[in-house]
Enzyme design. Structure first.
Site, PDB file in Angstrom:
ATOM      1  N   SER A 128      70.998 137.479 119.488  1.00 41.10           N
ATOM      2  CA  SER A 128      69.664 136.919 119.285  1.00 41.10           C
ATOM      3  C   SER A 128      69.643 135.451 119.685  1.00 41.10           C
ATOM      4  O   SER A 128      70.322 134.617 119.065  1.00 41.10           O
ATOM      5  CB  SER A 128      69.267 137.054 117.816  1.00 41.10           C
ATOM      6  N   HIS A 182      68.361 139.690 122.714  1.00 39.93           N
ATOM      7  CA  HIS A 182      67.369 139.880 121.654  1.00 39.93           C
ATOM      8  C   HIS A 182      66.482 138.639 121.557  1.00 39.93           C
ATOM      9  O   HIS A 182      66.965 137.518 121.395  1.00 39.93           O
ATOM     10  CB  HIS A 182      68.089 140.138 120.331  1.00 39.93           C
ATOM     11  N   ASP A 194      63.287 136.983 119.596  1.00 42.41           N
ATOM     12  CA  ASP A 194      62.501 137.067 118.364  1.00 42.41           C
ATOM     13  C   ASP A 194      61.198 136.283 118.495  1.00 42.41           C
ATOM     14  O   ASP A 194      61.217 135.061 118.607  1.00 42.41           O
ATOM     15  CB  ASP A 194      63.298 136.489 117.192  1.00 42.41           C
ATOM     16  N   MET A 201      57.847 135.160 116.581  1.00 41.80           N
ATOM     17  CA  MET A 201      57.273 135.035 115.231  1.00 41.80           C
ATOM     18  C   MET A 201      55.973 134.238 115.304  1.00 41.80           C
ATOM     19  O   MET A 201      55.877 133.271 116.053  1.00 41.80           O
ATOM     20  CB  MET A 201      58.257 134.302 114.323  1.00 41.80           C
ATOM     21  N   HIS A 246      61.566 141.521 119.985  1.00 43.39           N
ATOM     22  CA  HIS A 246      61.267 141.906 118.595  1.00 43.39           C
ATOM     23  C   HIS A 246      60.053 141.097 118.139  1.00 43.39           C
ATOM     24  O   HIS A 246      60.147 139.897 117.911  1.00 43.39           O
ATOM     25  CB  HIS A 246      62.519 141.594 117.750  1.00 43.39           C
ATOM     26  N   MET A 287      57.548 139.875 115.578  1.00 44.41           N
ATOM     27  CA  MET A 287      57.242 139.692 114.156  1.00 44.41           C
ATOM     28  C   MET A 287      55.889 138.994 114.096  1.00 44.41           C
ATOM     29  O   MET A 287      55.779 137.826 113.701  1.00 44.41           O
ATOM     30  CB  MET A 287      58.357 138.894 113.488  1.00 44.41           C
ATOM     31  N   MET A 334      65.590 146.369 109.648  1.00 49.17           N
ATOM     32  CA  MET A 334      65.858 144.975 109.279  1.00 49.17           C
ATOM     33  C   MET A 334      66.806 144.959 108.078  1.00 49.17           C
ATOM     34  O   MET A 334      66.526 145.575 107.053  1.00 49.17           O
ATOM     35  CB  MET A 334      64.569 144.245 108.903  1.00 49.17           C
ATOM     36  N   GLY A 394      62.278 136.532 109.580  1.00 47.22           N
ATOM     37  CA  GLY A 394      61.736 135.177 109.598  1.00 47.22           C
ATOM     38  C   GLY A 394      62.760 134.124 109.989  1.00 47.22           C
ATOM     39  O   GLY A 394      62.400 133.126 110.596  1.00 47.22           O
ATOM     40  N   PHE A 395      64.007 134.361 109.649  1.00 47.60           N
ATOM     41  CA  PHE A 395      65.018 133.329 109.881  1.00 47.60           C
ATOM     42  C   PHE A 395      66.358 133.942 110.254  1.00 47.60           C
ATOM     43  O   PHE A 395      66.680 135.042 109.802  1.00 47.60           O
ATOM     44  CB  PHE A 395      65.215 132.482 108.616  1.00 47.60           C
ATOM     45  N   GLY A 396      67.126 133.197 111.033  1.00 48.57           N
ATOM     46  CA  GLY A 396      68.503 133.591 111.300  1.00 48.57           C
ATOM     47  C   GLY A 396      69.375 133.135 110.134  1.00 48.57           C
ATOM     48  O   GLY A 396      68.941 132.366 109.267  1.00 48.57           O
ATOM     49  N   GLY A 397      70.592 133.630 110.118  1.00 43.11           N
ATOM     50  CA  GLY A 397      71.578 133.128 109.161  1.00 43.11           C
ATOM     51  C   GLY A 397      71.403 133.577 107.726  1.00 43.11           C
ATOM     52  O   GLY A 397      71.932 132.935 106.813  1.00 43.11           O
ATOM     53  N   ASP A 403      69.339 144.567 112.460  1.00 40.26           N
ATOM     54  CA  ASP A 403      69.085 143.150 112.727  1.00 40.26           C
ATOM     55  C   ASP A 403      69.090 142.355 111.425  1.00 40.26           C
ATOM     56  O   ASP A 403      68.275 142.602 110.537  1.00 40.26           O
ATOM     57  CB  ASP A 403      67.712 143.047 113.419  1.00 40.26           C
ATOM     58  N   GLY A 404      69.999 141.376 111.349  1.00 43.79           N
ATOM     59  CA  GLY A 404      70.024 140.454 110.221  1.00 43.79           C
ATOM     60  C   GLY A 404      71.355 140.424 109.496  1.00 43.79           C
ATOM     61  O   GLY A 404      71.771 141.430 108.931  1.00 43.79           O
ATOM     62  N   GLY A 405      72.012 139.279 109.546  1.00 45.57           N
ATOM     63  CA  GLY A 405      73.252 139.106 108.788  1.00 45.57           C
ATOM     64  C   GLY A 405      74.415 139.940 109.277  1.00 45.57           C
ATOM     65  O   GLY A 405      75.361 140.181 108.527  1.00 45.57           O
ATOM     66  N   GLY A 447      72.800 136.925 115.602  1.00 49.69           N
ATOM     67  CA  GLY A 447      72.383 135.569 115.959  1.00 49.69           C
ATOM     68  C   GLY A 447      73.452 134.565 115.605  1.00 49.69           C
ATOM     69  O   GLY A 447      74.287 134.194 116.428  1.00 49.69           O
TER      70      GLY A 447
HETATM   71  C1  DX5 Z   1      65.317 137.495 111.856  1.00 49.10           C
HETATM   72  C2  DX5 Z   1      65.446 137.870 113.312  1.00 49.10           C
HETATM   73  C3  DX5 Z   1      66.823 138.106 113.731  1.00 49.10           C
HETATM   74  C4  DX5 Z   1      67.745 136.905 113.630  1.00 49.10           C
HETATM   75  C5  DX5 Z   1      69.103 137.422 113.294  1.00 49.10           C
HETATM   76  O1  DX5 Z   1      64.019 137.599 111.440  1.00 49.10           O
HETATM   77  O2  DX5 Z   1      64.710 139.057 113.582  1.00 49.10           O
HETATM   78  O3  DX5 Z   1      66.907 138.675 115.023  1.00 49.10           O
HETATM   79  O4  DX5 Z   1      67.785 136.145 114.797  1.00 49.10           O
HETATM   80  O5  DX5 Z   1      69.920 136.349 113.021  1.00 49.10           O
HETATM   81  P1  DX5 Z   1      71.259 136.498 112.177  1.00 49.10           P
HETATM   82  O6  DX5 Z   1      72.144 137.437 112.946  1.00 49.10           O
HETATM   83  O7  DX5 Z   1      71.765 135.095 112.130  1.00 49.10           O
HETATM   84  O8  DX5 Z   1      70.887 137.055 110.832  1.00 49.10           O
HETATM   85 ZN    ZN Z   2      65.155 140.113 115.516  1.00 48.22          ZN
END
Ligand code: DX5
Ligand code: ZN
Length: 218
Positions: free
Chosen positions: A8, A33, A35, A37, A66, A68, A137, A142-145, A175-177, A197
């Site tokens: 991502s 990927h 994102d 938003m 993706h 959102m 999900m 909404g956020f990475g990490g 997707d996520g974490g 990500g």
């Molecule tokens: C979150 C995004 C993800 C995000 C994943 O809303 O859809 O694609 O970039 O990031 P990580 O892998 O850091 O959770």
């Molecule tokens: Zn995503």
């Protein structure tokens, strides 16, 4: 099929996007990927068509976009023109999901549907046969990490069963974490595509980290 890796770019260096895309071109990543938003569907804003078009100019791999955003049906053609190859919309953001999925496919893109952590898999029952991809999900979007939600494994199992019982061709993306703590277990549970990500872009050696995800070698 060996599982796919879709890094991502949300966690990449936006001031050096061209070199980040070139890095992904040379890496073991399968997709890129992207994102999008809107600050309404999720409490964050990212970017839109001009940035995606610029990414597309350099990308040699499919763009896994993706969305959102609310009312994604308003912009399907624009996302196609900007360079999306796979277009994933949220179940929670569509009033007429079936129609939206048909439109994505008729524009020549692969159609994905994503569900947030509180949405039950069974709500996809009447649309699963139309889908190329289901995006589960594993964090609240909404956020990475963010921290991976363990309930995801149960949802993957349910998605697998739903796909099997309907003869759907859909593949499963998570997707996520995603990290070394869950990647192998996710693939074992039946995930076909891993989005990552932070785990990739914050690593000392992002290229090696993509390889590690691909080979499940940590
Ligand atoms: C979150 C995004 C993800 C995000 C994943 O809303 O859809 O694609 O970039 O990031 P990580 O892998 O850091 O959770
Ligand atoms: Zn995503």
């Amino acid at each position: 099929m060996k599982h796919l890796i879709s890094p991502s770019i949300l966690s990449s260096d936006f001031t050096n996007l061209e070199s980040e895309i070139k890095f992904l071109n040379e890496s073991k990543a399968d997709w890129i990927h992207v994102d999008v938003m809107d600050g309404v569907f999720v409490p964050n804003l990212t970017f839109g068509f001009p940035v995606i078009s610029q990414i597309k100019k350099h990308a040699k791999k499919p763009l896994d976009v993706h969305l959102m955003i609310v009312e994604p049906e308003r912009y399907l053609k624009e996302f196609k023109n900007a360079g999306a190859d796979i277009l994933t919309v949220h179940y929670e953001a569509c009033n007429h999901l079936h129609r939206t999925v048909q439109e994505i496919k008729s524009l020549g893109m692969k159609a994905g549907v994503s569900i947030v952590p509180h949405t039950p898999v069974k709500l996809l029952e009447d649309v699963i046969e139309e889908l190329d991809l289901v995006l589960i999900m594993s964090v609240n979007p909404g956020f990475g990490g963010q921290k991976f939600i363990e309930n995801t494994y149960k949802k993957i199992k349910q998605t697998k069963e739903l796909i099997k019982s309907t003869n759907s061709k859909a593949i499963i993306e998570v997707d996520g974490g995603v990290s070394e703590n869950n990647a192998a277990k996710l693939v074992d549970a039946g995930v076909d595509a891993l989005v990552a990500g932070n785990f990739v872009f914050n690593a000392e050696n992002p290229g090696r980290q993509i390889e590690n995800l691909k080979e499940l070698r940590f």
